[in-house]
Write an enzyme that holds these catalytic residues in place. Structure first.
Site, PDB file in Angstrom:
ATOM      1  N   ASP A  63      22.581 -28.365 -40.619  1.00 26.53           N
ATOM      2  CA  ASP A  63      21.917 -28.562 -39.325  1.00 26.53           C
ATOM      3  C   ASP A  63      21.374 -29.987 -39.211  1.00 26.53           C
ATOM      4  OD1 ASP A  63      19.830 -28.301 -41.083  1.00 26.53           O
ATOM      5  OD2 ASP A  63      18.711 -26.816 -39.897  1.00 26.53           O
ATOM      6  N   GLU A 134      17.131 -21.547 -44.980  1.00 26.67           N
ATOM      7  CA  GLU A 134      15.988 -22.123 -45.684  1.00 26.67           C
ATOM      8  C   GLU A 134      14.929 -21.051 -45.929  1.00 26.67           C
ATOM      9  OE1 GLU A 134      14.486 -25.511 -43.529  1.00 26.67           O
ATOM     10  OE2 GLU A 134      16.448 -26.512 -43.513  1.00 26.67           O
ATOM     11  N   GLU A 201      15.947 -28.997 -52.540  1.00 24.50           N
ATOM     12  CA  GLU A 201      15.798 -30.306 -51.871  1.00 24.50           C
ATOM     13  C   GLU A 201      14.399 -30.889 -52.091  1.00 24.50           C
ATOM     14  OE1 GLU A 201      16.865 -30.477 -47.701  1.00 24.50           O
ATOM     15  OE2 GLU A 201      16.190 -32.566 -47.539  1.00 24.50           O
TER      16      GLU A 201
HETATM   17  O1  KIV Z   1      21.344 -29.837 -43.136  1.00 21.87           O
HETATM   18  C1  KIV Z   1      21.724 -30.388 -44.183  1.00 21.87           C
HETATM   19  O2  KIV Z   1      22.501 -31.342 -44.174  1.00 21.87           O
HETATM   20  C2  KIV Z   1      21.219 -29.868 -45.438  1.00 21.87           C
HETATM   21  C3  KIV Z   1      21.482 -30.671 -46.667  1.00 21.87           C
HETATM   22  C4  KIV Z   1      20.721 -31.929 -46.647  1.00 21.87           C
HETATM   23  C5  KIV Z   1      21.248 -29.879 -47.896  1.00 21.87           C
HETATM   24  O3  KIV Z   1      20.623 -28.841 -45.456  1.00 21.87           O
END
Ligand code: KIV
Length: 286
Positions: A63, A134, A201
């Site tokens: 996202d 998430e 992350e």
């Molecule tokens: O949205 C994204 O690109 C992500 C990555 C940075 C892990 O969640």
């Protein structure tokens, strides 16, 4: 390795040459825990997917496309329609990597049932192998609900950008012992709920190392540790397409410089009428 396409006129199908390797499956990714590090990059478009696919185990339709493609200030405004459209493009442009599509903010938090409806829609409309969401302990029951109903889920713990309005920014997580403990507990809950893999992350490195040792599924680090079971970066970051380079990003190219030089040359040649030449125009046969 580059892929070209040959049109099969009997079926009207464009077949890739060379014939691609078999697409990696979620069970194979799960089984790779502790083996050769897994390679994941973000992709949002068909052409980028074609270029990344031969080198990656997983392509993440993150996202982060909210900022990278749409110029949004954060990921909160990203919609299901955006994820479905870009997810389908990336699946069309890839043959080898497993494609994972992010569940956008608001599409899964309210209930496991809402999450199932939206995750099923993303898998049906894109052809992707799995979704990513998430969250930790709070979202674990939803991960269990989905995996038991046929939807593979990649977790995402530590810095969770969709929570920017609660967190107040994108600073590294787990500086205090209390927060570090809570992130480890989140990761364990996500793994025990059945996530086939998880992104870690923006955390202090010891947290990523401890999680990687404790959970049975592969961990994919970004701003985490090289001891994770794999790594992910936003492709545009590692290609050097942005001015800013966060600490956790390594630039493997300086693409913005190349683009700027090419566009400057094009603009000069248009203005001086050097372009197009005879080579780029259609002339009558002699
Ligand atoms: O949205 C994204 O690109 C992500 C990555 C940075 C892990 O969640």
């Amino acid at each position: 390795m580059s892929t070209t396409f040959t049109l099969d006129t009997s079926t009207s199908r464009a077949n890739p040459t060379p014939t691609p390797m078999k697409r990696l499956t979620v069970p194979r990714i799960r089984q790779s825990k502790g083996g050769k590090p897994l390679v994941m990059l973000t992709a949002y478009t068909v052409r980028m997917a074609q270029l990344l696919d031969p080198h990656c185990d997983m392509l993440l339709v993150g996202d982060s496309l909210g900022q990278v493609i749409y110029g949004l200030p954060h990921t909160v405004a990203v919609t299901m329609e955006m994820m479905a459209a870009h997810g389908a493009a990336v699946v069309r442009g890839s043959y080898h990597a497993a494609v994972i599509v992010d569940m956008p903010f608001g599409s899964y938090e309210a209930s496991p049932e809402l999450a199932f409806t939206n995750a099923a829609r993303l898998l049906k409309e894109t052809g992707a192998a799995a979704v990513k969401m998430e969250g930790g302990k709070v979202i674990a029951p939803t991960i269990e609900f989905l995996t038991q109903r046929g939807i593979p889920v990649m977790g995402h713990v530590g810095l969770t950008p969709q929570a920017v309005n609660i967190l107040g920014g994108y600073g590294v997580r787990g500086k205090s012992a209390e927060e570090a403990q809570s992130i480890v507990e989140d990761a364990v809950a996500v793994a025990e709920a059945g996530a086939f893999s998880m992104v870690i992350e923006g955390v202090m490195e010891p947290i990523a190392i401890e999680i990687t040792k404790r959970v049975a599924c592969p961990t994919i680090g970004i701003g985490a540790s090289n001891q994770c079971d794999g790594q992910v970066l936003v492709t545009e970051d590692m290609l050097g397409l942005f001015e800013r380079t966060p600490k956790f990003v390594k630039r493997f190219a300086a693409m913005s410089k190349f683009v700027a030089e090419a566009v400057e040359n094009y603009a000069d040649e248009v203005r001086t009428r050097e372009f197009p030449t005879q080579d780029q125009t259609y002339q009558s046969q002699p």
